[in-house]
Design an enzyme around this catalytic site. Structure first.
Site, PDB file in Angstrom:
ATOM      1  N   ASP A 168       0.842  -1.195   0.000  1.00  0.00           N
ATOM      2  CA  ASP A 168       0.000   0.000   0.000  1.00  0.00           C
ATOM      3  C   ASP A 168       0.880   1.247   0.000  1.00  0.00           C
ATOM      4  O   ASP A 168       1.881   1.319   0.709  1.00  0.00           O
ATOM      5  CB  ASP A 168      -0.933  -0.006   1.229  1.00  0.00           C
ATOM      6  CG  ASP A 168      -2.093   0.951   1.077  1.00  0.00           C
ATOM      7  OD1 ASP A 168      -3.242   0.476   0.980  1.00  0.00           O
ATOM      8  OD2 ASP A 168      -1.856   2.181   1.048  1.00  0.00           O
ATOM      9  N   ASN A 174     -12.597  -3.471   2.844  1.00  0.00           N
ATOM     10  CA  ASN A 174     -13.552  -2.365   2.926  1.00  0.00           C
ATOM     11  C   ASN A 174     -14.510  -2.475   1.747  1.00  0.00           C
ATOM     12  O   ASN A 174     -14.072  -2.641   0.602  1.00  0.00           O
ATOM     13  CB  ASN A 174     -12.810  -1.026   2.879  1.00  0.00           C
ATOM     14  CG  ASN A 174     -11.925  -0.813   4.090  1.00  0.00           C
ATOM     15  OD1 ASN A 174     -12.243  -1.268   5.186  1.00  0.00           O
ATOM     16  ND2 ASN A 174     -10.797  -0.125   3.914  1.00  0.00           N
ATOM     17  N   GLY A 199     -16.019   2.236   3.839  1.00  0.00           N
ATOM     18  CA  GLY A 199     -14.837   3.076   3.646  1.00  0.00           C
ATOM     19  C   GLY A 199     -14.039   2.729   2.404  1.00  0.00           C
ATOM     20  O   GLY A 199     -12.870   3.099   2.289  1.00  0.00           O
ATOM     21  N   GLN A 200     -14.660   2.038   1.451  1.00  0.00           N
ATOM     22  CA  GLN A 200     -13.937   1.669   0.229  1.00  0.00           C
ATOM     23  C   GLN A 200     -13.748   2.900  -0.648  1.00  0.00           C
ATOM     24  O   GLN A 200     -14.711   3.623  -0.929  1.00  0.00           O
ATOM     25  CB  GLN A 200     -14.717   0.591  -0.534  1.00  0.00           C
ATOM     26  CG  GLN A 200     -14.000   0.098  -1.781  1.00  0.00           C
ATOM     27  CD  GLN A 200     -14.765  -1.027  -2.489  1.00  0.00           C
ATOM     28  OE1 GLN A 200     -15.886  -1.374  -2.114  1.00  0.00           O
ATOM     29  NE2 GLN A 200     -14.146  -1.583  -3.518  1.00  0.00           N
ATOM     30  N   HIS A 239     -10.295  -5.503  -3.122  1.00  0.00           N
ATOM     31  CA  HIS A 239      -8.939  -5.669  -2.589  1.00  0.00           C
ATOM     32  C   HIS A 239      -9.015  -6.028  -1.124  1.00  0.00           C
ATOM     33  O   HIS A 239      -9.927  -5.599  -0.411  1.00  0.00           O
ATOM     34  CB  HIS A 239      -8.095  -4.407  -2.798  1.00  0.00           C
ATOM     35  CG  HIS A 239      -8.729  -3.145  -2.295  1.00  0.00           C
ATOM     36  ND1 HIS A 239      -9.721  -2.484  -2.987  1.00  0.00           N
ATOM     37  CD2 HIS A 239      -8.530  -2.437  -1.154  1.00  0.00           C
ATOM     38  CE1 HIS A 239     -10.092  -1.411  -2.306  1.00  0.00           C
ATOM     39  NE2 HIS A 239      -9.393  -1.362  -1.174  1.00  0.00           N
ATOM     40  N   HIS A 245      -6.857  -5.704   2.271  1.00  0.00           N
ATOM     41  CA  HIS A 245      -5.715  -5.138   2.990  1.00  0.00           C
ATOM     42  C   HIS A 245      -5.177  -6.217   3.925  1.00  0.00           C
ATOM     43  O   HIS A 245      -5.955  -6.923   4.590  1.00  0.00           O
ATOM     44  CB  HIS A 245      -6.155  -3.975   3.894  1.00  0.00           C
ATOM     45  CG  HIS A 245      -6.693  -2.784   3.179  1.00  0.00           C
ATOM     46  ND1 HIS A 245      -5.954  -1.636   2.996  1.00  0.00           N
ATOM     47  CD2 HIS A 245      -7.912  -2.532   2.633  1.00  0.00           C
ATOM     48  CE1 HIS A 245      -6.693  -0.726   2.370  1.00  0.00           C
ATOM     49  NE2 HIS A 245      -7.892  -1.245   2.136  1.00  0.00           N
TER      50      HIS A 245
HETATM   51  P1  AMP Z   1      -9.775   1.339   0.348  1.00  0.00           P
HETATM   52  O1  AMP Z   1      -9.870   2.680   1.007  1.00  0.00           O
HETATM   53  O2  AMP Z   1     -10.121   0.178   1.212  1.00  0.00           O
HETATM   54  O3  AMP Z   1     -10.503   1.341  -0.975  1.00  0.00           O
HETATM   55  O4  AMP Z   1      -8.236   1.131   0.045  1.00  0.00           O
HETATM   56  C1  AMP Z   1      -7.567   1.679  -1.043  1.00  0.00           C
HETATM   57  C2  AMP Z   1      -6.113   1.621  -0.703  1.00  0.00           C
HETATM   58  O5  AMP Z   1      -5.372   1.775  -1.894  1.00  0.00           O
HETATM   59  C3  AMP Z   1      -5.646   2.708   0.268  1.00  0.00           C
HETATM   60  O6  AMP Z   1      -5.089   2.108   1.440  1.00  0.00           O
HETATM   61  C4  AMP Z   1      -4.599   3.471  -0.549  1.00  0.00           C
HETATM   62  O7  AMP Z   1      -3.518   3.899   0.238  1.00  0.00           O
HETATM   63  C5  AMP Z   1      -4.188   2.442  -1.570  1.00  0.00           C
HETATM   64  N1  AMP Z   1      -3.644   2.964  -2.796  1.00  0.00           N
HETATM   65  C6  AMP Z   1      -4.169   3.956  -3.575  1.00  0.00           C
HETATM   66  N2  AMP Z   1      -3.395   4.160  -4.662  1.00  0.00           N
HETATM   67  C7  AMP Z   1      -2.375   3.270  -4.568  1.00  0.00           C
HETATM   68  C8  AMP Z   1      -1.236   2.991  -5.395  1.00  0.00           C
HETATM   69  N3  AMP Z   1      -1.000   3.654  -6.531  1.00  0.00           N
HETATM   70  N4  AMP Z   1      -0.369   2.028  -4.972  1.00  0.00           N
HETATM   71  C9  AMP Z   1      -0.594   1.358  -3.822  1.00  0.00           C
HETATM   72  N5  AMP Z   1      -1.658   1.558  -3.011  1.00  0.00           N
HETATM   73  C10 AMP Z   1      -2.532   2.519  -3.378  1.00  0.00           C
END
Ligand code: AMP
Length: 113
Positions: free
Chosen positions: A30, A86, A92-93, A99, A101
């Protein structure tokens, strides 16, 4: 899917710090880590969120969880870790590509915010 951030990461169009890859799954760190170890595991197939998954995705979803277990062992998350998907606005997505985490190497509180 055109324009999807994680599809563009899976295809290599946007660079990422890869943790693992196979024919079905891509895992990468991340960009804004919330724990000393924080990576994301995504299906290569575009599924917008867990709520969009179908029976057809059953084996894929099981595969993702086993991949997570293997990566966690490989990275030495021996004291445990948290897996979070999420889902939707209340969940909170922020990126609409399913994906998981995986957070580890610190003690995490419960309940989450
Ligand atoms: P969510 O909020 O559960 O949709 O998670 C999205 C996640 O993607 C967040 O933790 C961001 O920090 C991560 N994220 C967004 N852009 C990138 C990227 N280019 N490379 C790696 N992680 C990313």
């Amino acid at each position: 899917m055109e324009g999807c951030l994680f599809c563009r990461i899976v295809s290599g169009e946007i660079p990422s710090n890869k943790v693992y890859e196979d024919d079905q799954v891509y895992a990468f760190y991340d960009v804004a880590p919330q724990a000393p170890v924080h990576f994301l595991v995504v299906p290569k197939k575009h599924i917008a969120s867990l709520s969009e998954a179908t029976e057809e995705d059953q084996a894929l979803l099981g595969h993702i969880l086993l991949v997570i277990k293997d990566i966690a062992a490989e990275l030495g998350l021996d004291d445990g870790y948290r897996v979070v998907a999420n889902t939707g606005s209340d969940g909170g997505q922020t990126v609409m590509h399913l994906h998981f985490h995986v957070l580890g190497k610190r003690s995490l509180i419960w309940p989450p915010g």
